[in-house]
Write a protein that holds these residues in place. Structure first.
Motif, PDB file in Angstrom:
ATOM      1  N   UNK A 139      39.843  -4.232 -33.066  1.00  0.00           N
ATOM      2  CA  UNK A 139      39.025  -4.573 -34.641  1.00  0.00           C
ATOM      3  C   UNK A 139      37.613  -3.179 -35.179  1.00  0.00           C
ATOM      4  N   UNK A 140      37.450  -2.334 -33.792  1.00  0.00           N
ATOM      5  CA  UNK A 140      36.366  -1.115 -33.616  1.00  0.00           C
ATOM      6  C   UNK A 140      36.901  -0.258 -34.301  1.00  0.00           C
ATOM      7  N   UNK A 141      38.465  -0.016 -34.236  1.00  0.00           N
ATOM      8  CA  UNK A 141      38.322   1.647 -34.436  1.00  0.00           C
ATOM      9  C   UNK A 141      38.957   1.584 -36.131  1.00  0.00           C
ATOM     10  N   UNK A 142      38.936  -0.021 -36.481  1.00  0.00           N
ATOM     11  CA  UNK A 142      39.667  -0.228 -37.741  1.00  0.00           C
ATOM     12  C   UNK A 142      38.169  -0.182 -38.755  1.00  0.00           C
ATOM     13  N   UNK A 143      37.422  -0.352 -37.623  1.00  0.00           N
ATOM     14  CA  UNK A 143      35.751  -0.584 -38.732  1.00  0.00           C
ATOM     15  C   UNK A 143      35.422   0.722 -39.342  1.00  0.00           C
ATOM     16  N   UNK A 144      36.383   1.693 -39.375  1.00  0.00           N
ATOM     17  CA  UNK A 144      35.980   3.155 -40.126  1.00  0.00           C
ATOM     18  C   UNK A 144      36.369   2.901 -41.444  1.00  0.00           C
ATOM     19  N   UNK A 145      37.376   2.318 -41.567  1.00  0.00           N
ATOM     20  CA  UNK A 145      37.624   2.251 -42.957  1.00  0.00           C
ATOM     21  C   UNK A 145      36.409   1.423 -43.772  1.00  0.00           C
ATOM     22  N   UNK A 146      35.264   0.209 -42.591  1.00  0.00           N
ATOM     23  CA  UNK A 146      34.425  -0.545 -42.757  1.00  0.00           C
ATOM     24  C   UNK A 146      32.924   1.192 -43.694  1.00  0.00           C
ATOM     25  N   UNK A 147      32.809   1.404 -42.283  1.00  0.00           N
ATOM     26  CA  UNK A 147      31.647   2.805 -43.008  1.00  0.00           C
ATOM     27  C   UNK A 147      31.924   3.644 -43.527  1.00  0.00           C
ATOM     28  N   UNK A 148      33.722   3.924 -43.214  1.00  0.00           N
ATOM     29  CA  UNK A 148      33.683   4.689 -44.546  1.00  0.00           C
ATOM     30  C   UNK A 148      33.891   4.390 -46.306  1.00  0.00           C
ATOM     31  N   UNK A 149      33.797   3.478 -46.128  1.00  0.00           N
ATOM     32  CA  UNK A 149      33.779   2.447 -48.069  1.00  0.00           C
ATOM     33  C   UNK A 149      32.307   2.435 -48.303  1.00  0.00           C
ATOM     34  N   UNK A 150      31.245   2.417 -47.186  1.00  0.00           N
ATOM     35  CA  UNK A 150      30.280   2.089 -47.524  1.00  0.00           C
ATOM     36  C   UNK A 150      29.368   3.879 -48.059  1.00  0.00           C
ATOM     37  N   UNK A 151      29.870   5.401 -47.098  1.00  0.00           N
ATOM     38  CA  UNK A 151      29.850   6.218 -47.622  1.00  0.00           C
ATOM     39  C   UNK A 151      30.579   6.838 -49.129  1.00  0.00           C
ATOM     40  N   UNK A 152      31.540   5.525 -48.924  1.00  0.00           N
ATOM     41  CA  UNK A 152      31.945   6.111 -50.677  1.00  0.00           C
ATOM     42  C   UNK A 152      30.942   5.406 -51.889  1.00  0.00           C
ATOM     43  N   UNK A 153      30.560   4.391 -51.093  1.00  0.00           N
ATOM     44  CA  UNK A 153      30.059   3.384 -52.325  1.00  0.00           C
ATOM     45  C   UNK A 153      28.176   4.084 -52.273  1.00  0.00           C
ATOM     46  N   UNK A 154      27.666   4.658 -51.419  1.00  0.00           N
ATOM     47  CA  UNK A 154      26.688   5.366 -51.318  1.00  0.00           C
ATOM     48  C   UNK A 154      26.912   6.400 -52.487  1.00  0.00           C
ATOM     49  N   UNK A 155      27.615   6.872 -52.279  1.00  0.00           N
ATOM     50  CA  UNK A 155      27.799   8.309 -52.405  1.00  0.00           C
ATOM     51  C   UNK A 155      28.323   8.585 -54.281  1.00  0.00           C
ATOM     52  N   UNK A 156      29.565   7.969 -54.030  1.00  0.00           N
ATOM     53  CA  UNK A 156      30.069   7.802 -55.891  1.00  0.00           C
ATOM     54  C   UNK A 156      29.911   6.853 -56.477  1.00  0.00           C
ATOM     55  N   UNK A 157      29.207   5.564 -55.573  1.00  0.00           N
ATOM     56  CA  UNK A 157      29.510   3.957 -56.902  1.00  0.00           C
ATOM     57  C   UNK A 157      30.473   3.195 -56.635  1.00  0.00           C
ATOM     58  N   UNK A 158      31.345   4.088 -56.175  1.00  0.00           N
ATOM     59  CA  UNK A 158      32.555   2.915 -56.234  1.00  0.00           C
ATOM     60  C   UNK A 158      33.064   2.205 -54.214  1.00  0.00           C
ATOM     61  N   UNK A 159      33.581   1.223 -54.303  1.00  0.00           N
ATOM     62  CA  UNK A 159      34.131   0.732 -52.540  1.00  0.00           C
ATOM     63  C   UNK A 159      35.600   0.929 -53.396  1.00  0.00           C
ATOM     64  N   UNK A 160      35.577   1.974 -51.963  1.00  0.00           N
ATOM     65  CA  UNK A 160      36.761   3.262 -51.700  1.00  0.00           C
ATOM     66  C   UNK A 160      36.637   4.210 -50.500  1.00  0.00           C
ATOM     67  N   UNK A 161      37.862   5.234 -50.678  1.00  0.00           N
ATOM     68  CA  UNK A 161      37.416   5.732 -48.953  1.00  0.00           C
ATOM     69  C   UNK A 161      37.870   7.400 -50.148  1.00  0.00           C
ATOM     70  N   UNK A 162      36.995   8.080 -50.042  1.00  0.00           N
ATOM     71  CA  UNK A 162      37.512   9.640 -50.046  1.00  0.00           C
ATOM     72  C   UNK A 162      38.145  10.094 -49.573  1.00  0.00           C
ATOM     73  N   UNK A 163      37.537  10.178 -48.105  1.00  0.00           N
ATOM     74  CA  UNK A 163      38.214  10.507 -47.401  1.00  0.00           C
ATOM     75  C   UNK A 163      39.983   9.815 -46.529  1.00  0.00           C
ATOM     76  N   UNK A 164      40.641   9.425 -47.091  1.00  0.00           N
ATOM     77  CA  UNK A 164      41.965   9.517 -46.690  1.00  0.00           C
ATOM     78  C   UNK A 164      42.447   9.523 -45.609  1.00  0.00           C
ATOM     79  N   UNK A 165      42.565  11.392 -45.854  1.00  0.00           N
ATOM     80  CA  UNK A 165      43.209  11.886 -45.086  1.00  0.00           C
ATOM     81  C   UNK A 165      43.124  11.779 -43.298  1.00  0.00           C
ATOM     82  N   UNK A 166      41.764  11.678 -43.889  1.00  0.00           N
ATOM     83  CA  UNK A 166      40.681  10.837 -41.964  1.00  0.00           C
ATOM     84  C   UNK A 166      41.926  10.450 -41.823  1.00  0.00           C
ATOM     85  N   UNK A 167      42.458   8.864 -42.121  1.00  0.00           N
ATOM     86  CA  UNK A 167      42.700   7.890 -41.776  1.00  0.00           C
ATOM     87  C   UNK A 167      44.281   7.530 -40.967  1.00  0.00           C
ATOM     88  N   UNK A 168      45.258   9.604 -40.780  1.00  0.00           N
ATOM     89  CA  UNK A 168      46.863   8.687 -40.235  1.00  0.00           C
ATOM     90  C   UNK A 168      47.095   8.818 -38.843  1.00  0.00           C
TER      91      UNK A 168
END
Length: 291
Positions: A101-130
């Motif tokens: 759960x702690x590790x998966x929460x990085x999706x939350x952090x990156x989602x909030x970064x995406x919303x702050x930067x681009x105004x959309x709930x998503x991820x612009x760094x999917x390459x980071x997650x494999x």
């Protein structure tokens, strides 16, 4: 047997805002209603879950083009749907569910970064997650760790190519010393079977460790105290100011008007003055030993 969760429950457990959950659920439902889009999504997930082998980016791009959905949201929907597989992999390796759960929460952090930067709930760094999904990168308290081959010639007792423990700093809030101490303690415990009682070499590459940036952090501040734990290996200036978005929630552009940058935090005021003085940002490559 571990409890089963719906995808909405996964998002709730990870602290997604209600607005994000509603929007991402609606997007998932729209994509699932199309046989073609659903098939493309399964192709993307298969490649993604195989550790990023193959091209998971192409089907995601095609989904966004055909559906009209924002690519960032499509990417996040894809990764959320992969969470049950990631969780099962933790179970198969007898890894603590808390770490999942702690590790998966990085999706939350990156989602909030995406919303702050681009105004959309998503991820612009999917390459980071494999690496998270193939169980190579773990959140251990406040920090994340993974294996890395040391990229420099012998420094401070570490030889080039030697395995070190690469440390990442997720955007999950402040960085008090006690949380850093706790993360290092957890890391030593987690990797104890590899260390066999030997000191643990921790490598970190971050804008927070770039010496000209460290000088901007007040004495005694959390950021300054974090940087002072490490020994500098290399300092790399970056004329593109790649990490600018982490501070100002917008990408750097060559025609940016520095005078208009916000000054609502001490960190922003410091970096605004730094940039207006003609400086460029950069990153510090650092090492420390945990005994």
């Amino acid at each position: 047997m571990s409890q089963a969760y719906t995808l909405v429950e996964y998002m709730q457990r990870l602290g997604f805002p209600a607005e994000a959950i509603n929007e991402l659920t609606a997007i998932r439902d729209r994509l699932s209603a199309s046989t073609e889009l659903d098939s493309l999504m399964k192709d993307a997930q298969k490649s993604f879950l195989n550790g990023g082998e193959g091209d998971f980016q192409a089907p995601l791009a095609k989904i966004a083009a055909l559906s009209g959905e924002r690519r960032e949201s499509v990417d996040l929907v894809m990764m959320v749907e992969c969470l049950p597989v990631m969780r099962e992999r933790y179970r198969e390796r007898n890894l603590p569910e808390e770490i999942f759960w702690d590790t998966a929460k990085d999706l939350t952090y990156k989602m909030i970064e995406c919303h702050n930067n681009r105004g959309v709930w998503g991820s612009f760094v999917t390459f980071w997650f494999p690496e998270f999904f193939r169980l190579e990168r773990f959140a251990l308290g406040r920090l994340q760790f993974e294996h890395k081959a040391f990229p420099y010639e012998g420094v401070d007792g570490v030889e080039k190519g030697q395995v070190v423990y690469n440390c990442h700093i997720p955007s999950s809030g402040s960085l008090p010393p006690e949380s850093v101490d706790d993360a290092f303690r957890r890391a030593k415990e987690f990797y104890a079977h590899e260390l066999n009682g030997k000191p643990m070499p921790v490598y970190c590459s971050s804008w927070m460790l770039y010496p000209p940036h460290v000088e901007l952090f007040p004495e005694g501040s959390n950021l300054r105290r974090f940087a002072e734990r490490f020994t500098l290996v290399d300092a790399v200036a970056d004329e593109t100011n790649h990490d600018f978005w982490r501070i100002f929630n917008r990408p750097w552009t060559s025609d940016i008007c520095l005078e208009e940058l916000p000054e609502d935090t001490a960190l922003r005021r410091a970096f605004k003055s730094f940039l207006m003085a003609g400086n460029t940002m950069g990153s510090g490559k650092c090492l420390l030993w945990l005994n």
